[in-house]
Design a protein around this motif. Sequence first.
Motif, PDB file in Angstrom:
ATOM      1  N   SER A   4       9.827-101.309 -33.777  1.00  0.00           N
ATOM      2  CA  SER A   4      10.263-102.640 -33.368  1.00  0.00           C
ATOM      3  C   SER A   4      10.522-102.668 -31.870  1.00  0.00           C
ATOM      4  O   SER A   4      11.004-101.688 -31.299  1.00  0.00           O
ATOM      5  N   LYS A   5      10.253-103.788 -31.233  1.00  0.00           N
ATOM      6  CA  LYS A   5      10.571-103.962 -29.817  1.00  0.00           C
ATOM      7  C   LYS A   5      11.993-104.463 -29.615  1.00  0.00           C
ATOM      8  O   LYS A   5      12.474-104.546 -28.503  1.00  0.00           O
ATOM      9  N   THR A   6      12.667-104.788 -30.696  1.00  0.00           N
ATOM     10  CA  THR A   6      14.005-105.360 -30.577  1.00  0.00           C
ATOM     11  C   THR A   6      15.126-104.400 -30.954  1.00  0.00           C
ATOM     12  O   THR A   6      16.296-104.707 -30.752  1.00  0.00           O
ATOM     13  N   LYS A   7      14.787-103.238 -31.512  1.00  0.00           N
ATOM     14  CA  LYS A   7      15.821-102.257 -31.865  1.00  0.00           C
ATOM     15  C   LYS A   7      15.197-100.867 -31.974  1.00  0.00           C
ATOM     16  O   LYS A   7      13.988-100.724 -32.127  1.00  0.00           O
ATOM     17  N   THR A   9      16.287 -96.644 -33.392  1.00  0.00           N
ATOM     18  CA  THR A   9      17.243 -95.757 -34.049  1.00  0.00           C
ATOM     19  C   THR A   9      17.251 -94.423 -33.307  1.00  0.00           C
ATOM     20  O   THR A   9      16.205 -93.830 -33.069  1.00  0.00           O
ATOM     21  N   GLU A  23      21.660 -97.217 -34.759  1.00  0.00           N
ATOM     22  CA  GLU A  23      20.644 -98.208 -34.454  1.00  0.00           C
ATOM     23  C   GLU A  23      21.166 -99.126 -33.358  1.00  0.00           C
ATOM     24  O   GLU A  23      22.258 -99.680 -33.474  1.00  0.00           O
ATOM     25  N   LEU A  24      20.400 -99.233 -32.285  1.00  0.00           N
ATOM     26  CA  LEU A  24      20.803-100.064 -31.162  1.00  0.00           C
ATOM     27  C   LEU A  24      19.791-101.179 -30.956  1.00  0.00           C
ATOM     28  O   LEU A  24      18.591-100.961 -31.050  1.00  0.00           O
ATOM     29  N   GLU A  25      20.305-102.358 -30.671  1.00  0.00           N
ATOM     30  CA  GLU A  25      19.445-103.508 -30.430  1.00  0.00           C
ATOM     31  C   GLU A  25      19.070-103.557 -28.947  1.00  0.00           C
ATOM     32  O   GLU A  25      19.848-103.157 -28.079  1.00  0.00           O
ATOM     33  N   ALA A  26      17.885-104.059 -28.663  1.00  0.00           N
ATOM     34  CA  ALA A  26      17.423-104.213 -27.291  1.00  0.00           C
ATOM     35  C   ALA A  26      18.223-105.305 -26.591  1.00  0.00           C
ATOM     36  O   ALA A  26      18.746-106.214 -27.231  1.00  0.00           O
ATOM     37  N   VAL A  27      18.320-105.198 -25.277  1.00  0.00           N
ATOM     38  CA  VAL A  27      18.953-106.238 -24.479  1.00  0.00           C
ATOM     39  C   VAL A  27      17.924-106.770 -23.488  1.00  0.00           C
ATOM     40  O   VAL A  27      17.002-106.066 -23.094  1.00  0.00           O
ATOM     41  N   SER A  28      18.097-107.996 -23.080  1.00  0.00           N
ATOM     42  CA  SER A  28      17.179-108.590 -22.105  1.00  0.00           C
ATOM     43  C   SER A  28      17.442-107.979 -20.727  1.00  0.00           C
ATOM     44  O   SER A  28      18.523-107.430 -20.466  1.00  0.00           O
TER      45      SER A  28
END
Length: 96
Positions: A4-7, A9, A23-28
Amino acid sequence: MIDSKTKATFGFRNKANELITMELEAVSLEMWEHSEVSKLKLTVPGIKNPKTVDVGFWFAPVSGIKALYIQFTDYPSFEEMQVFGEHLAALFKKTN
């Protein structure tokens, strides 16, 4: 590899060798640039920066322990990665 490009692991091992995943989410980019963490400058004692380096991609042994620090801001070309791998292999042969 990520799915995924949004998170993503990440896996870490603690001193008891237990696997901890997070699991970390992406930031802008805008969120990152305005965050306090983007201003942190991390250093590791025992790393001697090589005299001749590509600012975006280099490695150095960590003094006193069997560890290697790899610094990169982006991946170079395949050919440059191949040379980098050869340098790492030579370092491993020399130090082990």
